[in-house]
Write a protein that holds these residues in place. Structure first.
Motif, PDB file in Angstrom:
ATOM      1  N   ILE A 605       0.737  -1.407   0.253  1.00 50.35           N
ATOM      2  CA  ILE A 605       0.150  -0.153  -0.136  1.00 50.35           C
ATOM      3  C   ILE A 605       1.072   1.517  -0.293  1.00 50.35           C
ATOM      4  O   ILE A 605       2.101   1.237   1.087  1.00 50.35           O
ATOM      5  N   PRO A 606       1.145   2.562  -0.400  1.00 55.02           N
ATOM      6  CA  PRO A 606       1.992   3.264  -0.751  1.00 55.02           C
ATOM      7  C   PRO A 606       1.267   4.496   0.336  1.00 55.02           C
ATOM      8  O   PRO A 606      -0.704   3.904   0.199  1.00 55.02           O
ATOM      9  N   GLN A 607       2.349   4.711   1.079  1.00 56.63           N
ATOM     10  CA  GLN A 607       1.581   5.557   2.383  1.00 56.63           C
ATOM     11  C   GLN A 607       2.888   6.487   2.355  1.00 56.63           C
ATOM     12  O   GLN A 607       3.782   6.186   1.617  1.00 56.63           O
ATOM     13  N   THR A 608       2.028   7.999   3.233  1.00 58.96           N
ATOM     14  CA  THR A 608       3.481   8.680   3.326  1.00 58.96           C
ATOM     15  C   THR A 608       2.651   9.828   4.658  1.00 58.96           C
ATOM     16  O   THR A 608       2.264   9.189   5.045  1.00 58.96           O
ATOM     17  N   GLU A 609       4.165   9.330   5.470  1.00 56.55           N
ATOM     18  CA  GLU A 609       4.133   9.451   6.920  1.00 56.55           C
ATOM     19  C   GLU A 609       4.320  10.569   7.490  1.00 56.55           C
ATOM     20  O   GLU A 609       5.713  10.909   7.402  1.00 56.55           O
ATOM     21  N   HIS A 610       3.966  11.663   7.741  1.00 56.44           N
ATOM     22  CA  HIS A 610       3.806  12.824   8.166  1.00 56.44           C
ATOM     23  C   HIS A 610       4.323  12.886  10.374  1.00 56.44           C
ATOM     24  O   HIS A 610       3.557  12.307  10.521  1.00 56.44           O
ATOM     25  N   VAL A 620      -0.640  10.118   9.179  1.00 58.43           N
ATOM     26  CA  VAL A 620      -0.417   8.528   7.398  1.00 58.43           C
ATOM     27  C   VAL A 620      -1.890   8.732   6.685  1.00 58.43           C
ATOM     28  O   VAL A 620      -2.864   8.584   7.015  1.00 58.43           O
ATOM     29  N   HIS A 621      -0.971   9.156   5.098  1.00 62.51           N
ATOM     30  CA  HIS A 621      -2.184   9.304   4.102  1.00 62.51           C
ATOM     31  C   HIS A 621      -1.960   8.328   3.488  1.00 62.51           C
ATOM     32  O   HIS A 621      -0.526   7.789   3.205  1.00 62.51           O
ATOM     33  N   SER A 622      -2.431   7.201   2.657  1.00 62.20           N
ATOM     34  CA  SER A 622      -3.193   5.888   2.719  1.00 62.20           C
ATOM     35  C   SER A 622      -3.875   5.960   0.479  1.00 62.20           C
ATOM     36  O   SER A 622      -4.345   6.641   0.942  1.00 62.20           O
ATOM     37  N   ASP A 623      -3.184   5.289  -0.139  1.00 60.27           N
ATOM     38  CA  ASP A 623      -3.960   4.657  -1.084  1.00 60.27           C
ATOM     39  C   ASP A 623      -4.929   3.808  -0.754  1.00 60.27           C
ATOM     40  O   ASP A 623      -4.341   3.329  -0.260  1.00 60.27           O
ATOM     41  N   VAL A 624      -5.131   3.046  -1.712  1.00 56.49           N
ATOM     42  CA  VAL A 624      -5.656   1.823  -1.737  1.00 56.49           C
ATOM     43  C   VAL A 624      -4.689   0.883  -1.804  1.00 56.49           C
ATOM     44  O   VAL A 624      -3.674   1.727  -2.337  1.00 56.49           O
TER      45      VAL A 624
END
Length: 745
Positions: A605-610, A620-624
């Protein structure tokens, strides 16, 4: 829709959404026009100054020397006529030559087809399409759309070469003058449907030398089978509506002696382009056939043009139909039909295109008085049909004037032509508007070996006219049939007596889940039919699960006109230690393998962690979440299995992995990454191999068709290659022969 076999990109072919597939070659600027033929977009080529202007494809496509290629486009230009060419290039992109079409005989603002074909010359590695016209001033615009470059496209099953069908190739052009004429290739501005890919461009053109009969012939003579029914057709462009233009089907024996000539005369309504058909059975000693054309009673300098020529073995609209085409469709006259009794008269409808269900003509039954007449066909052999089967008959009827009643019958005969009586339906009134299909069925009496179709027609008012077309009679077989092929883990589905409306076909499981089934052009979803029988080989049916097949035919309004539902069947998988790896588009590559280890699935899962200062938990912002990924380990147990698995993996396409029920794995479409093939022991003679196959779950391919199901036959191979040595030189494998993929193509 993309043109099948096109080596050009869709953007280049349709000039949509932009002109990026094209670049100026000489004296022009390019822009995107509107109101094209394939899509709204088209290529506008505008001259900078007087003189020839040329545009070419921006990219080159790879070609093979000695292989034939064709290009075509739809063109429009009110000021100057156009031409099209194939520009041959070396591996260093240096120009070798350009194979040009003729220039269109006159400028035309309406869309018209330009085309040319030729063999790639020695040293050619690439090719480009070139579009050309020669205006007298600047700012003159020529328009182009629907551009193709690839193998010549011809009618499936045509025994003639593409050069004979469309006249696009100048070399070895297979036409010869026969009587009182000269024959040449011309390029008239003719408008064809954008999807008529085998149409247009050059035409075979006969110019009459002096007053009298004139004719020319195709010099090709394909092999035919005695007793087989053949159909020839062509689009004829007569000089006047009163001209007697015709097409002939000619049969020859092994010594090239002419055995039989059958003629179909065009009843032209004008001077347009009209398809005229002719049919007959090859006589007992026939070895070859060809097609000829001509004008009777012609005037000096008159011109007959011919295009889109085909010679084919007849494929009846109904499976097992025994009615001869000339008696079923009336394209060359009334056939063998006769008036047995009564005042009715028979005639082919006039002129071409007046009415019909099949072809361009129909049979007209006229009665001046309100009386009953009996009309009957010839007798047809029943063949080797099981005696317990009934026979079904069909006829299309339309009231053109007055009113009619009809009784439909099958009259039976034995080997000695003894009349065994008839089986009649009840009297029925023919509706007074539009075409209607009437059916009847009955069993043949004991001793019957022949049958004739018979109609008792009653005109219930004076000056009545009844039209008939698409007569057929065939053994009554189930409307649906499904066969399980355990050896290939597939099913064969046959759907019969389908209407001509577009069809969709689903595979249905017990829980009601529907999945579209794959055909020659992709998933069968509102697919147009060319026959009343549809045969599907389904290699994606699940293993060990009951399924049935359901088809729905819909008219242009979306109304369901026919439904077919098969019996329930199950594709067996007796040993759960085995699984199948299948190529949806190339089922001949499918292979069964022994499973060593099933995957441990991961789902990335593609995720961006802040990380927020002073805050415990990250944002955390996640794609599907993605599909499953894992490594499948399988064994091959022989050199043959190893070769087959390599062959399957070579294509690099999406595969279908199918495991036995109960193994906790659903049927999954996968992409296979870098593979590892390892030995299972240190012994040099060990044939077992362990394969590690990295899998990534993929979507089911939608537009991918089953390659090879479009009708390629050995006759096509014979037509395209003069010798078997030529076949060996052009193709690397027998699969390439089957799929028509020449070396480097």
């Amino acid at each position: 829709m993309a043109i099948p076999g096109n080596l050009l990109s869709d953007t280049t072919s349709t000039v949509d959404p932009n002109t990026s597939g094209w670049t100026p070659l000489l004296n022009c600027v390019l822009s995107k026009g509107t109101n094209g033929t394939a899509t709204d977009g088209c290529l506008a080529v505008s001259s900078i100054t007087s003189g020839e202007m040329r545009a070419r494809t921006a990219a080159s496509v790879a070609v093979v020397p000695g292989v034939e290629y064709a290009t075509f486009a739809d063109a429009s230009g009110a000021t100057v006529p156009e031409r099209i060419g194939i520009r041959w290039l070396t591996a260093a992109s240096a120009e070798i030559s350009i194979s040009w079409s003729l220039t269109v005989s006159s400028a035309a603002a309406s869309w018209h087809r330009i085309a040319v074909a030729d063999y790639a010359p020695e040293g050619a590695a690439y090719a480009q399409v070139v579009l050309s016209s020669t205006p007298a001033v600047g700012s003159v615009v020529s328009y182009y759309d629907n551009v193709y470059l690839g193998p010549p496209i011809k009618t499936v099953g045509n025994l003639l070469t593409a050069a004979a069908e469309t006249s696009e190739r100048a070399s070895d052009w297979p036409f010869a003058a026969e009587a009182n004429c000269a024959v040449s290739r011309t390029l008239p501005p003719v408008g064809w449907s954008a999807a008529a890919y085998s149409a247009g461009g050059h035409a075979a053109t006969m110019t009459v030398s002096s007053n009298g009969d004139a004719s020319f012939v195709i010099t090709e003579a394909p092999v035919v089978t005695p007793g087989t029914e053949y159909i020839a057709y062509a689009y004829l462009n007569p000089p006047t509506s009163m001209a007697t233009a015709w097409i002939e089907l000619r049969f020859y024996d092994e010594t090239d002696s002419e055995l039989q000539v059958t003629r179909g005369v065009l009843d032209a309504p004008g001077t347009g382009w009209y398809r005229q058909r002719v049919s007959d059975f090859a006589p007992a000693t026939a070895a070859y056939a060809t097609v000829a054309f001509g004008l009777d009673g012609a005037t000096a300098a008159q011109v007959l043009r011919v295009d889109r020529i085909a010679l084919l073995a007849r494929m009846p609209t109904r499976e097992g139909d025994i009615v001869a085409y000339t008696d079923a469709s009336y394209e060359q006259g009334v056939g063998s039909w006769t008036v047995v009794s009564g005042a009715a008269t028979l005639a082919r409808s006039s002129p071409w295109g007046t009415d019909g269900l099949d072809g361009s003509y129909c049979l007209e039954v006229s009665s001046a008085t309100a009386t009953t007449s009996v009309i009957r066909s010839a007798r047809y052999p029943l063949g080797n049909v099981a005696p317990e089967l009934d026979w079904t008959m069909e006829v299309g009827l339309k009231v053109a004037a007055g009113s009619w009643d009809i009784v439909r019958s099958i009259r039976w005969y034995d080997d000695e032509d003894t009349d065994l009586g008839d089986s009649s339906s009840v009297l029925a009134a023919v509706p007074t508007s539009g075409w209607w299909l009437f059916f009847g069925a009955d069993g043949a009496p004991e001793g019957a070996t022949q049958a004739a179709v018979e109609y008792t027609v009653t005109a219930t008012s004076t000056s009545s006219v009844l039209r008939l077309d698409r007569v057929a009679m065939w053994p009554t077989v189930p409307l649906t049939e499904v066969i399980v092929n355990a050896g290939t883990a597939s099913t064969t589905v046959k759907l019969r007596e389908l209407p001509s409306n577009p069809i969709s076909v689903w595979r249905v499981t017990r829980d009601g889940t529907r999945t579209l089934v794959r055909g020659a052009t992709g998933l069968i979803d509102r697919q147009t039919l060319t026959s009343s029988v549809l045969i599907i080989e389904d290699y994606e049916a699940p293993l060990g699960v009951e399924v049935h097949y359901r088809s729905e035919s819909r008219n242009s309004s979306g109304v369901v006109t026919a439904i077919r539902v098969t019996d329930w069947v199950t594709v067996p998988q007796p040993d759960r230690n085995f699984a199948w790896l299948k190529s949806p588009g190339s089922p001949q590559r499918n292979v069964q393998v022994l499973v060593s280890l099933a995957p441990d699935w991961t789902r990335p899962i593609p995720q961006t962690e802040h990380r927020v200062r002073g805050r415990r938990n990250a944002v955390v912002h996640s794609d599907v979440r993605g599909g499953q990924e894992g490594e499948l380990v399988v064994w091959t147990r022989s050199d043959d299995e190893r070769t087959r698995l390599n062959w399957l993996l070579d294509s690099g396409r999406v595969l279908l992995w199918q495991a036995a029920p109960g193994m906790g794995v659903e049927d999954t479409y996968v992409n296979v990454g870098q593979t590892t093939e390892g030995r299972t022991s240190r012994w040099a003679g060990e044939v077992w191999r362990e394969w590690k196959l990295p899998l990534k779950q993929a979507d089911m391919p939608v537009s991918l068709g089953v390659v090879g199901s479009a009708g390629r036959t050995w006759q096509d191979v014979l037509t395209e290659n003069a010798t078997w040595q030529r076949v060996l030189e052009r193709y690397a494998t027998w699969e390439d022969v089957f799929l028509n993929r020449p070396i480097g193509g």
